[in-house]
Structures are given as structure tokens and as C-alpha cells.
Design a protein around this motif. Structure first.
Motif, PDB file in Angstrom:
ATOM      1  N   GLY C  53      32.470  49.178  83.699  1.00 14.96           N
ATOM      2  CA  GLY C  53      32.652  49.816  84.997  1.00 14.96           C
ATOM      3  C   GLY C  53      33.647  49.015  85.803  1.00 14.96           C
ATOM      4  N   THR C  54      34.655  49.695  86.331  1.00 13.64           N
ATOM      5  CA  THR C  54      35.672  48.967  87.085  1.00 13.64           C
ATOM      6  C   THR C  54      36.174  49.871  88.208  1.00 13.64           C
ATOM      7  OG1 THR C  54      37.731  47.729  86.863  1.00 13.64           O
ATOM      8  CG2 THR C  54      37.553  49.743  85.570  1.00 13.64           C
ATOM      9  N   LEU C  55      37.121  49.375  88.980  1.00  8.41           N
ATOM     10  CA  LEU C  55      37.710  50.213  90.013  1.00  8.41           C
ATOM     11  C   LEU C  55      39.104  50.628  89.573  1.00  8.41           C
ATOM     12  CD1 LEU C  55      36.760  48.435  93.355  1.00  8.41           C
ATOM     13  CD2 LEU C  55      35.327  49.667  91.738  1.00  8.41           C
ATOM     14  N   SER C  56      39.574  51.703  90.138  1.00  7.34           N
ATOM     15  CA  SER C  56      40.879  52.204  89.722  1.00  7.34           C
ATOM     16  C   SER C  56      41.948  51.929  90.764  1.00  7.34           C
ATOM     17  CB  SER C  56      40.784  53.708  89.471  1.00  7.34           C
ATOM     18  OG  SER C  56      40.245  54.356  90.609  1.00  7.34           O
ATOM     19  N   ASP C  57      41.552  51.268  91.874  1.00  7.20           N
ATOM     20  CA  ASP C  57      42.495  51.245  92.996  1.00  7.20           C
ATOM     21  C   ASP C  57      42.611  49.897  93.685  1.00  7.20           C
ATOM     22  OD1 ASP C  57      39.956  51.264  93.988  1.00  7.20           O
ATOM     23  OD2 ASP C  57      40.221  52.999  95.297  1.00  7.20           O
ATOM     24  N   ALA C  58      42.500  48.784  92.944  1.00  5.96           N
ATOM     25  CA  ALA C  58      42.638  47.484  93.605  1.00  5.96           C
ATOM     26  C   ALA C  58      43.583  46.591  92.820  1.00  5.96           C
ATOM     27  CB  ALA C  58      41.273  46.827  93.772  1.00  5.96           C
ATOM     28  N   PRO C  59      44.880  46.917  92.807  1.00  5.21           N
ATOM     29  CA  PRO C  59      45.834  46.084  92.098  1.00  5.21           C
ATOM     30  C   PRO C  59      45.968  44.722  92.793  1.00  5.21           C
ATOM     31  CG  PRO C  59      46.985  47.730  93.418  1.00  5.21           C
ATOM     32  CD  PRO C  59      45.522  48.031  93.515  1.00  5.21           C
ATOM     33  N   PRO C  60      46.331  43.645  92.145  1.00  2.00           N
ATOM     34  CA  PRO C  60      46.736  43.625  90.739  1.00  2.00           C
ATOM     35  C   PRO C  60      45.574  43.292  89.797  1.00  2.00           C
ATOM     36  CG  PRO C  60      47.245  41.541  91.724  1.00  2.00           C
ATOM     37  CD  PRO C  60      46.548  42.346  92.784  1.00  2.00           C
TER      38      PRO C  60
END
Ligand SMILES: Nc1ncnc2c1ncn2[C@@H]1O[C@H](COP(=O)(O)OP(=O)(O)OP(=O)(O)O)[C@@H](O)[C@H]1O
Ligand SMILES: Nc1ncnc2c1ncn2[C@@H]1O[C@H](COP(=O)(O)OP(=O)(O)OP(=O)(O)O)[C@@H](O)[C@H]1O
Ligand SMILES: [Mg+2]
Ligand SMILES: [Mg+2]
Lengths: 245, 254, 286, 254, 245
Positions: C53-60
Motif C-alpha cells: 500500500g502506497t500513495l500515488s501523489d507524494a513525489p519524490p
């Protein structure tokens, strides 16, 4: 109030179509101040539509409407309608208001009466049609005849100079018809001009100064009741009257 | 059952809930109410204007209303809020010197709610029989007075439940104004729950927020239903909420 | 998204750095040898694959690139670790607030989101050994008065992402009430348009966001080793924690960690007081 | 104007939009449609059941419907989705072996939409005059046939615009199922825009998502309005959309 | 179809209240198979309510309703109603359907006729009431008399054994009344039992085998029309009839 004080009503060459259905095909009607004109004719001949056109609920597509000889088509229709009371064939009471509120609404908002006075006045009108005891009921809980009487009271409360009745007695029993008749006689005496659409020939005969027979969107015959009912000139009217019970 | 136990701990950790409830009540509740009530009231006013425009005889008004509704209803709330916050923010800041995000948030919520509420009002108003407008006009009322006194009151009554839907949506949407940048004293109910959940990795604070929402929305629903019934029947003694079936006697059950 | 943590229960000065002792409480002494790990006993949702499970919107750190591939420093490192364990990885996006609960309830095997390993979170889930440390920056407009942490005062409107170590630092250490945002992107947008005067951000995020021509600049960066970041695992799945720790040590030992770190943080120095993985492994000298 | 330029660059960077549109169309659009349409259809079915229960003469059914509506309408979408995802997810996985989050997402969206849609249907059905039910029953139709053939069709027609509201909300709410854990190929329109915005630090991809939403919602609105008008008037040649005002001639403008 | 084939209808001691308004106070009514009973009485006397109770649209609070001597209160009311046609005072046409669909609906769904056949049958019925040309119109675009005729056609299409007319001719012109009268005569000849609420005494006199006069929720007088209209026994009825035009 100026221009409507006398109340002679004339419709001239009125035309109206719903889509391709040419419902009124050049209607002429003249009602003298203080007289009662009844309009008879078969179902669908355009009687209700004519009443609607004459108080401009529907604008005529051709022709003119005159009050005291003056065209009203350019005037503010709301002022016109305040002086013409109308009782609809389907009553159209306001279901979200009680009976007394139905009658008092226009008094309060248009005649600017204080609430108490409008209420008292409405109760007086309801008493005239024998429904004071139903003042707090909702229209949907009334019988057909009761609803029709409320509609009459609502129109009369505004003290119009001209009254239109569309099948004004269709839901009334003989006693009430007689009552309404008496009421109308009083109104006529008071100078009220009335146009009554009816299919009860007895009623027409009793109330009218003139009778107009419509068929297929045209006036077939018009005249005093004695003449029309006893000596109809057209075959069409003869046939129509031969069916009266 | 191990998984069940874990589930319960995740969602119903009373301690985690308890920790978050005080600030939800003292900070979150007033903010949620402020946002939802003010944008609800303003949204109803603007929505009514849109509905009346939508049924007007003037095609320009109709199309203006149509375009407004299509745009503000179709665009995601986040985009509207960001556009208003980031677009208007600097202007408001320069004019007033205030950096409080609430006025802009209320504006954004109002603009969105009005698009939905306008359509609800329109459907209610259009469902009123034309005989009602005719009867009112025949009495001598003008078009707008007829609408105001006869048609609109009946129309609104018919769509009260849908209006409650929208108000509940508004209470929930108010949580989105976090996008405008909130001081911790400006957070509403959901945001407080969400922060706590993020901090602890336990979801119970969100359940607490949901419970508080229910405390707000359920009485609202029932109040409106009660008023609705009263208006519909006019008789306080009426017990059966089912007007429709009630008229048709026992046969209705067959 | 949020790489995030509220500091430990008592307010601390994040800028003072780590005493290293605190971390020892959790960092393992050594790890199971890679070949001793029983892959069948890892309790994975799909055997042979780690569901992340991860996020798709916190680069880098964690994001989806233009081609729809989950990537970022944390996720690439995880791919390397999984390769050592001979496991596949499947990434799934979710929201940060729910991530740890979803890991604990085995909707995912692992949470990868630059998660700061705070005590509060350790109550919910277990963590692997650390693979990264906190690194904080203050971002401001190019022409702003704020040139560094020392310029932050009560009158400065400071953006932070809520619930992060930065939030904790500004609120409790600097005693300034910050303006809180949900995600880095919005915080940054509000900085650019002037709604806030400065943004205290994780350095990684700051590096990821600030672009040439935006009119903003990273005014100052400082290291914070108080709370390392690690992968989250269900507290009931010690086997998976152990396996990941072994994999992590392996990628540190063979230089992959250093390579990835250089690749994603070209200019950052690793502080001498901090090292990744278990105490048994050392970062190879390059 | 520097600020304006900055604003335009933030929201209307054509390049950033262009970069994201292909995957929005190939990945996001089908997913959004799948989620919204299936939960819209299921939500209407369940909503109708709830509405019929809500006006039934059986108080148990009425209260069940009331409680369901109150809960699923009042609880924030995120909480419902998480409860279903975390609570039912493992069970579904064990039973079917599938880890696809869509079935659960559709379930969650359906359960929530039904609560709103049920209230909309209820308001429509209750606004139908009781004479209609009477007339139908007098012909010999049973209660349910009368509802199905006479009352409900009229009721639905009256609330079509509010129903469109709800369907548009559903399209937008479908973005929340990212909380169930999505593969990158399972993202819908908004999520793709959001991720791209995060990647680039530019909000234009969100505007692209909003534009795509409009492309979906505006034709929907107009299609429904068209059907509505046809049903209302039955005459294809009718040009004036304003039935209400149209009956009262020119006077209405005064 | 068994039990209703003959169609003798009896109401026994029917009581009904709306809230505190005791509308029906022990009504007895007996209508032999193939005969026509008319019910007259002042507005609000409970005539419409009685019809509603007799086909169980409202359940009576006391009393019994018998068809061929057998109580129907325990039976399925839907089957009862399929055999009793009703024309409402307010018509209650289905506004979302065209005229022909209004008539065909029950044929298709209850008589399970294929669509074409139901349509053809509906057109036949509409022709009987002179409205074939309005088959594709919406009810709201019809005149009052046209709506009433559609309501009659809708009820007759089901070929009921008993018909209730509530003010069945209130919106009809004399020609149509005559038509409806002829229709009813035919129906009576075919063995149909009819109950007609009306306030037109001429109509009542012409159609009825028996006349029942109601007032205030009770039956005041009942008997053959010749007797009631020429030799009313109660003062109440005398007063009522004295008002007939
Ligand atoms: N739904 C209702 N709720 C309450 N009171 C009602 C309801 N329906 C009718 N009433 C009352 O019951 C009484 C009888 O009504 P009903 O409609 O049976 O009269 P009716 O004899 O048909 O009169 P009319 O000749 O005017 O149609 C009236 O006083 C009416 O106000
Ligand atoms: N809104 C409308 N749209 C289309 N056609 C209409 C509309 N209103 C009435 N008509 C048609 O116009 C014609 C005249 O109707 P109108 O209501 O004036 O008749 P009427 O003489 O009052 O009949 P009745 O005695 O049955 O009330 C009828 O054929 C009717 O179908
Ligand atoms: Mg008419
Ligand atoms: Mg009646």
C-alpha cells in the motif's frame, strides 16, 4: 379602477390554435354591463378556452378583447384579471392552504387587507356558500361540491366587476344550484357582468340575459334565451337541444 | 476471531475516540456548523434564483442558469475550491488584509451547492400542475407573486427530502475547505478526525467524526420530515406517515 | 499524502538531531540470513508477491510516474529489497490516513509512504529497520524576507502538511500556529500564490516540488534524525518484518541503497550520526 | 500582471494537460464509467426498494428504511468505503481469491447512493396525488402494480433533475475508491489528474479532469432534460421548454 | 369469476368517520342485479364516500358489503374491484399516459391482452364515447367533458359487472348525456348493475330503477323514482326536490 367600472365585455373575432388544432375560429361575443351571458355547446367546442382567452390567461392569436369599448390587450393583464373573477371547471384550489386561506390570500396580498380583516371577509364569503364550518379544512378533504363552492367564494371575495363561471354548478346539488342562482341574481342586480359556461340548459335558461351556442370553435347562434330555447334557427342547435332531458 | 478483533480495534478504539472528541466538539462542531449553515442558506437563495431563471420565458436567463448549473455541478469540488482559493485568495487578501479562509470557503461551497439545489427546486416547481399558476394569475396575481405565493411553496414541499440530501452533502463537503489552508482552530469535524487518524494510524477518530455527523444529520432529517408531514396533512393528530397508502384501506396490503 | 509523523509525545527540538540511543530501542542488532528465510511462512496475501500500500501523489518518495508506474525513492528501494527475497511486488494506491490501518488489517502486506516511525504509530503497526531519515527545508518566495529557519516568527504564515513532523516542529518547538494543508501540492500552490509566506517541508518533497521559474526557493535545509522512516508491516507478521530487514541489509551491503540514495537525492549528505538497516550492516564506502 | 500569469500557468498549462489526457481517456474514463454506471444502476434499484419501504404501511419496513437512510447518508463516504474495504475485503478475498477492489468499491458507492436516491424517489412518489393510486386500485390493480405502473413512473419523472444531481455526485464520488488500494491501471479520471498534479506541482491536470467530467455530465443532463420534456409534453414539436410559464400567454412577462 | 357473475350488491349498516367527522352513519343500500340505483343528496352528504367504501377503496369501520348475498370483506379486494368499474368525480386520468393508453392499461396488465389487441379494444371503447380522434392526446390537453368520457371508457373497457358513476355526467353536454344514457340502457340490458351518484334529478329519474336520497350520512328515503320524485314522504326530500329547476 377607472376604466373597468362599468364592465361591458366584448370579444371580437377571436382566433386560437393549439398546435394544428384550430380551437377558436373567429368568436364574437358581447356582454352588456350588469347582464349575464351563458355559453353552451358540445364538449370540446372551445368554451373553456374562450373564457381563458377573455381574461388573457391565453393570449388570442388574432382578434381583440374590449372592456367598455376599449381594447385591453395592451394593458397590464394582472389589473384586468383582478377585475374578472373566474371559477374553473377543475376548481384549482390551492392544496397547500386551508379553505379560508384560499379565499383570503388575494385579499391580503392584492387588496392589502390586514390578516384579520381578510380572514373575517373570507369567512363571510364562505358563509355565503355554506362552508364556514370547513374553513380550516384542506381542499383535498372536501367533497366535490364543497370544493366548487370554495372556488366560487375565492373568486367573489375579490369583488370583481365581471365573473366567469366554467361549469359553475357541475358539482352542486339542486339546493346549492338554487343558492348559486340566487347569489348570481344578487350580483347581477349589483351591476356585475357574468359569463357562464354551462351544459345545464335549465340553468342557462334561468340565469341568462343572452345565450350563445358554440360549436367547433365558432358561434353558431346567439340571442335571448326565450328565442334560442324555444325557436332555434339552426339545425345544429335544434339537434343539440332535442337531446335535453 | 483474530481478524475481527483487529477490525474492532481499528475502528472502535474508545480511547482513541475519546482523545479526539473534546476538540471535535469545541473546535470542529462550531466550524462545521458555521460553514454548512451559512453556505446552505446562501446556496438555497442562489439556488432559487437559478431555478426561477431556469423556468423563465427569457431564453438568455434560461441559458445562463443552465450553463452555471452544468459547470458548477460537473466540476469536482476540489477544483472549484482550489480555483477560488488560489484565484480569488490574493485579491481578497489585498482588498481586506484578511487571510481567513472561511469567507472564500463559504463562497465556494455556496456556488457548488446552489447548482445542485437549483435543480432540485426546478424539479419541484415544474411538478406543480399548471392549473395552480392559472388559478393564481386569474385572481390577479402577477407571474412572480404567483410563483412566490402559490407555485414555489408547493414545489419546495415536494422536494424537501431531496433538499435534506443536499444539505447533508454540504455538511460533509465542508471538510474540503482544508484545501484553503486552515489554522488548527479552523478545522472542522472531519479534518480533526482525519488528522488524528493519520497521526495514530488508527481509524477510530474517523468513526467519532461519523458519529458526530449522525448527531447533526439525523435530527435534521426528522425535523424536516415532521414539518413536511404537518404541511402535507395540516392535522397534528395524524399518526400514519404514509398518506399515500393510507387512503386505500386494508386492501393495500393484499 | 504524508510522509509524516507527529513527534513523540513530548515536544522535542527536531533540529537538535538524534541521540542515536532512542533509535536503538527499535533497530535490530542483526538480521536472519537471507537463505534462512522461509518464503512460504511470510503470510503474504498473494503468495510470492508483496502487496504494497502506497500513495500515488507524494513525489519524490512515492508517486506514479507518467507511464503509470509506481516509483519514487522508497518504492524503488522496496523493489530492490523484494528482488533480494525473490518476491514480486504489487503496488496499490490509497490515502495516508487509512494506510496503517489497512496494513494492520492485512489489506496490504506492507505500507510504503516515508512513514515516520513514531510511538503512536508503533501502537498500531510494526516497522522494519530504518531506511531513511528526516530532512527538513524551509521554502519561500525568491524575493521573500524569510531566508531560513531563524526568520520564522509569530507573524509569518507558515504552511505545513498536517500531522507531519514539520507540523509538530512549528507548533511545539517554534510555538507558532501554522497553516495546515492536507498535501504537499496544495501547500506549495498556496505558497506560490502568496496565501502563505513560507513552507516548512520535508526536504525530499521540497526538492520534488520547487522548479525553476516558480519564483520560489529552498531557503534552508536541515537534517532531522529523530525519527527514521521505515516500511510498516502488520504487528502480527514478525516473519515479514524479519524478511524485509534481511533484504534491507542485503541491499545496503551490496551498495544498492547508496546508489538509489545518490540517484534520488543527488546533493544530500547522509549525516554521520545515522545509518540505515540493522546495527550489523554498514554502508559500503564508495 | 505577474500574479495573474502565475495563476494561469498553475491552472492552464496546456502542456501539462496534454500529457495527462491520453491516460485519462484510456484508463480513467472506462474506470469512472464502470464505477459510476454500475453503482448508479444498482443504487437506483436499492433506492427504489428503500423508497417503497419508506412509504409502506408496515412500520417495521418504514423504520428499517429510515435507519438505513439516516446512517448511510450521514456517514462520510471515506468512512463507509474504509469500513467496507477493511471489513469485507479480507472475507471477499478468501471467498473469491480476487484482490480487485472494484466490486467492493461498487458495493460501497451503491450503498451510499441508494440512501440519497431513496429519499429522492420518496419525495417524488409522495408528491403524486392520491387520486392516482385510487383510480388505479379501482381498476383492480394491486398495491404494488399500482405503484409500479401508475404512481412511481409519475413520481420519478418529477424528480429527474434531482436524480441527475445524484448521478453526477456519484461520478465524482467514484474517485474516493482509491482508498481501497488501486493498481495504477485501476485509477479513475480524478485520481490520474491528482497524481499528475502531484508529480508536476502544477494543477492543470486537475482542470483536465474537471473538463472530462463536464464532457460526461453535460450531455447526461441535457439528455435527461430532453427525455423529461418529451415525457412531460408528449409532443416532439414543442419548442418552449418552459411548460409552466407557457400556458399563461404574454401576460406572464408583465 | 365464479362468485360475482350475477352482481347483486348490498351494503349493510355502513359506518365511516374521517377523524371526528362521522361521514357515513349506518347506510343500507340494495341494488338488484341488472338494475340501476341512483344516489342523490346534498353536497357533503357522503355519496362519493359511500361509493369508495363499496368497492373497498376505503374500508368501512362497521357494517358489511355483500355481493350476491355473500360478504366480500374477507375476499381479495383487487378481484372485487376488477368486477366493479368506477368513474370518479375528479376523473383521475393517468397524466403520464396517452388517452388510448389510459384505456388499454388494465386490459394489457390485468386481462393480459397482447398490446395490439388491448389497443384495438381501447379504440373501440373510445369510439363509443366519441373520442377516437383524441386517442394519442394527453389527458391534460383535453376539455373537461372529454376527460370525463375517457374515464368512462377506461372503466367500461374492463367489462365490469357492476359500475359506479360519481357525478358521471357533470361535465357532459346534453347530447353526450343522452349518449351516456343510451350506453347505460344497453349496459343494463346486458345485465350490468349500476350505482349512479348524481345531482341532476332529470338524469336520476331517467336512468334509475331505484333512487336513494342521502343526507348527513344516512339514507333518508329510498324507492322507485316515480314514487320519490312525485310523492316524497319526508320533508327533507320535499325541500331538496323543491329546488330543482
Ligand atoms: N379524505 C377526507 N378527509 C376528511 N374528510 C373528508 C375526506 N373526504 C371527504 N371528507 C368529508 O366527508 C364528507 C362527505 O364527503 P363526500 O365526498 O362523500 O360528499 P358527497 O356527498 O360526495 O358530496 P358532493 O356532492 O359535494 O360530491 C364531507 O364533509 C367531506 O368534507
Ligand atoms: N392545453 C391544450 N393543449 C391542446 N389542446 C387543448 C388544450 N386545451 C384544450 N384543448 C383542446 O381544445 C378543444 C377545446 O377545449 P375546451 O376545454 O375549450 O372545450 P370545452 O368547450 O370547454 O369542452 P367541455 O364542455 O368538455 O369542457 C378540445 O378539443 C381540447 O382537446
Ligand atoms: Mg370546458
Ligand atoms: Mg362527491
Amino acid at each position: 379602477m377607472s376604466e373597468f367600472t362599468s364592465g361591458t365585455l366584448t370579444a371580437k373575432n377571436i382566433h386560437l390554435s393549439f398546435g394544428s388544432n384550430h380551437v377558436l375560429r373567429g368568436i364574437d361575443l358581447h356582454v352588456e354591463k350588469g347582464t349575464t351571458a351563458s355559453v353552451i355547446g358540445p364538449s370540446g367546442s372551445g368554451k373553456s378556452t374562450l373564457l381563458r382567452v377573455m381574461n388573457r390567461l391565453i393570449e388570442p392569436q388574432r382578434g381583440d378583447i374590449l372592456l367598455d369599448g376599449r381594447s385591453v390587450l395592451q394593458d397590464n393583464p394582472d389589473e384586468l384579471r383582478q377585475r374578472i373573477g373566474m371559477v374553473f371547471q377543475q376548481f384549482n384550489l390551492f392544496p397547500h392552504k386551508t379553505v379560508v386561506e384560499n379565499v383570503a390570500l388575494a385579499l391580503r396580498k392584492l387588496r392589502k387587507m390586514p390578516k384579520d380583516q381578510a380572514h373575517a371577509e373570507a369567512l363571510t364569503q364562505l358563509d355565503l356558500v355554506g362552508l364556514k364550518h370547513k374553513a380550516e379544512a384542506r381542499p383535498s378533504n372536501l367533497s366535490g361540491g364543497q370544493q366548487q363552492r370554495v372556488a366560487i367564494a375565492r373568486a367573489l371575495a375579490m369583488k370583481p366587476e365581471v365573473m366567469f363561471f366554467d361549469e359553475a354548478t357541475s358539482a352542486l346539488d339542486p339546493e346549492l344550484v338554487k343558492g348559486v342562482l340566487a347569489l348570481m341574481a344578487d350580483l347581477a342586480k349589483g351591476g356585475m357582468t357574468m359569463v357562464v359556461v354551462t351544459h345545464e340548459m335549465g340553468f342557462s335558461r334561468n340565469v341568462s340575459d343572452t345565450v350563445t351556442f358554440m360549436d367547433g370553435g365558432v358561434v353558431v347562434e346567439t340571442g335571448p334565451p326565450e328565442q334560442l330555447f324555444t325557436d332555434p334557427r339552426t339545425d345544429r342547435l335544434k339537434g343539440f337541444l332535442s337531446d335535453v332531458l | 476471531m483474530d481478524a475481527l478483533e483487529q477490525l474492532i480495534k481499528t475502528f472502535f478504539d474508545w480511547e482513541a475516540m475519546g482523545a479526539v472528541v473534546p476538540s471535535m466538539l469545541t473546535v470542529g462542531l462550531p466550524n462545521t456548523l458555521l460553514l454548512a449553515v451559512s453556505s446552505g442558506v446562501l446556496g438555497c437563495i442562489l439556488g432559487m434564483v437559478l431555478a426561477v431563471m431556469a423556468i423563465s420565458r427569457n431564453p438568455v436567463l434560461r441559458w445562463l442558469s443552465r450553463i452555471y448549473t452544468d459547470v458548477f455541478r460537473g466540476v469536482p469540488a476540489i477544483v472549484t475550491i482550489l480555483l477560488i482559493g488560489i484565484g480569488l485568495g490574493p485579491i481578497v487578501r489585498q482588498l481586506t488584509g484578511s487571510t481567513n479562509p472561511f469567507p472564500l470557503g463559504i463562497l465556494a461551497l455556496t456556488l457548488m451547492a446552489a447548482a445542485y439545489i437549483g435543480e432540485i427546486f426546478r424539479s419541484g416547481i415544474q411538478s406543480v400542475e399548471k392549473g395552480q399558476l392559472e388559478a393564481s394569475r386569474a385572481l390577479g396575481f402577477g407571474y412572480s407573486a404567483s410563483m412566490r405565493l402559490v407555485v414555489i411553496p408547493q414545489g419546495i414541499r415536494r422536494v424537501l427530502p431531496a433538499l435534506v440530501n443536499q444539505f447533508i452533502s454540504l455538511i460533509k463537503d465542508s471538510s474540503l475547505i482544508y484545501l484553503l489552508g486552515l489554522l488548527s482552530s479552523q478545522r472542522e469535524i472531519f479534518r480533526i478526525g482525519n488528522d488524528a487518524a493519520a497521526n495514530s494510524g488508527n481509524l477510530s477518530p474517523l468513526i467519532a467524526a461519523a458519529a458526530l455527523y449522525l448527531v447533526l444529520t439525523i435530527p435534521l432529517t426528522h425535523l424536516v420530515n415532521f414539518i413536511d408531514n404537518r404541511l402535507r396533512t395540516g392535522r397534528p393528530e395524524k399518526k400514519e406517515p404514509d398518506e399515500l397508502a393510507a387512503v386505500v384501506g386494508k386492501g393495500a396490503q393484499a | 499524502g504524508g510522509t509524516a509523523s507527529t513527534g513523540s509525545s513530548s515536544p522535542t527540538n527536531a533540529l537538535e538531531g538524534s541521540d542515536q540511543q532512542t533509535l536503538d530501542k527499535y533497530t535490530t542488532k542483526d538480521v536472519t540470513a537471507l537463505d534462512k528465510i522461509d518464503k512460504a511462512a511470510l503470510g503474504l496475501i498473494t503468495p510470492g508477491t508483496i502487496t504494497v500500500g502506497t500513495l500515488s501523489d507524494a513525489p519524490p518518495n512515492i508517486f506514479i510516474d507518467k507511464d503509470g508506474k509506481f516509483t519514487g525513492y522508497d518504492n524503488e528501494l522496496l523493489r530492490a529489497i523484494a528482488a533480494k527475497l525473490d518476491l514480486k511486488v504489487e503496488f496499490k494506491a490509497t490515502g495516508f490516513a487509512s494506510l496503517l490501518s489497512q496494513v494492520q488489517n492485512t489489506q496490504f502486506d506492507i505500507g510504503s509512504s516515508s512513514i515516520s516511525t513514531t510511538d503512536a504509530r508503533r501502537k498500531t503497526v510494526a516497522f522494519t529497520n530504518g531506511y531513511d531519515f528526516g530532512y527538513m527545508a524551509v521554502v519561500a518566495k525568491t524575493d521573500a524576507a524569510v531566508k531560513g529557519f531563524k526568520d520564522l516568527t509569530k507573524d509569518t504564515r507558515i504552511a505545513v502538511v498536517q500531522g507531519t513532523v514539520q507540523d509538530d516542529y512549528v507548533t511545539n518547538t517554534l510555538q507558532i500556529e501554522p497553516v495546515r494543508f492536507e498535501d504537499y501540492n496544495t501547500a506549495y500552490a498556496n505558497l506560490k500564490n502568496g496565501q502563505v509566506d513560507a513552507w516548512v517541508a520535508p526536504s525530499q518533497q521540497a526538492t520534488g516540488q520547487v522548479k525553476e521559474g516558480d519564483g520560489t526557493v529552498i531557503a534552508e535545509s536541515v537534517v532531522n534524525t529523530q525519527n527514521f522512516t521505515a516500511y510498516a508491516v502488520s504487528s502480527k507478521n514478525q516473519a515479514l518484518v524479519d524478511a524485509l530487514n534481511s533484504g534491507l541489509d542485503a541491499v545496503i551491503a551490496d551498495g544498492t541503497w547508496s546508489k538509489l540514495t545518490k540517484e534520488w537525492y543527488p546533493t544530500r549528505e547522509t549525516p554521520a550520526t545515522w545509518s540505515p538497516g540493522s546495527k550489523a550492516v554498514t554502508v559500503p564506502k564508495s
